[in-house]
Design a protein around this motif. Sequence first.
Motif: not given
Length: 271
Positions: A109-127
């Motif tokens: 069910s993964c949405i390919k177009d959201n992968i980059e946006q989700d990773l950017r969000w996660l990286v920001d939260q982790a930082s």
Amino acid sequence: MFSHNPLFLNTVLLGGTTEEKLFSASKAGFQQVELWRQDIDMMDGDINLLNKDLQKLKLSLTDYQVLLDFDGAAEPFRQAKRNEALTMLDVAEKIGAKTLLVPANTNYSCIKDNIEQDLRWLVDQASKRNIRIAYEAMAWSVYINKTTEAWKIVNKINALNLGLVIDAFHIFSLKRTVQDLCDIPMEKIFLVQLSDAVDFPEKQNVIDIARHHRLLPGNGKFPIKTLINYLAQNNYQGPIGLEVFNDDLKKQPPQLVAEQAMKSLQYILQC
């Protein structure tokens, strides 16, 4: 060769309690462990006790794992996955884990177009917590199943706290080679996981072998030495260790298995 690299053991190899796993890894000479959420659950979530054990055994954490099926999660699950990620980041911070391991999404069910946006969000939260995200292409991930593909997105996001997991199983099970690493700066490889297999698995049983029948390096047919030599030639300085899912080894006394694991790791690193 690799005399300055932290050597780690993923606790998934060992049976027993979390305390037994940590003691066995330390006794065998490992400097770090990859810790699972289940390891903390087995201690009834007692983070203070975990921290005391790690300090007493002089063990540090290679990473805390694993945040599954996060990137590109479909809308019915997306917010829940973000909440899960925040919880894991908070726990990672409390236990002193500087890296959170995140495999590429394996859910169809993964949405390919959201992968980059989700990773950017996660990286920001982790930082915000001074935590790194180690992104891993798994052989059965839906869209990002090769190291080259994982590197493209990591390079595009270009965040200091986003890098790669290099897992020998997921490279060689697809019959890929170390050429997949040729464009990746060594500092963007956050950790290297080694394991072996008796043969190159067919597509239909790669998941079963990955989760139940991996071998210690040198006991199978994967060209592990080509990876080791490549990392050495390029002066890789990060953690290197074992992630071996093996049902038979997990049934054996954890200290004996940890000692066997260290011998295997030392042998393959010296070849």
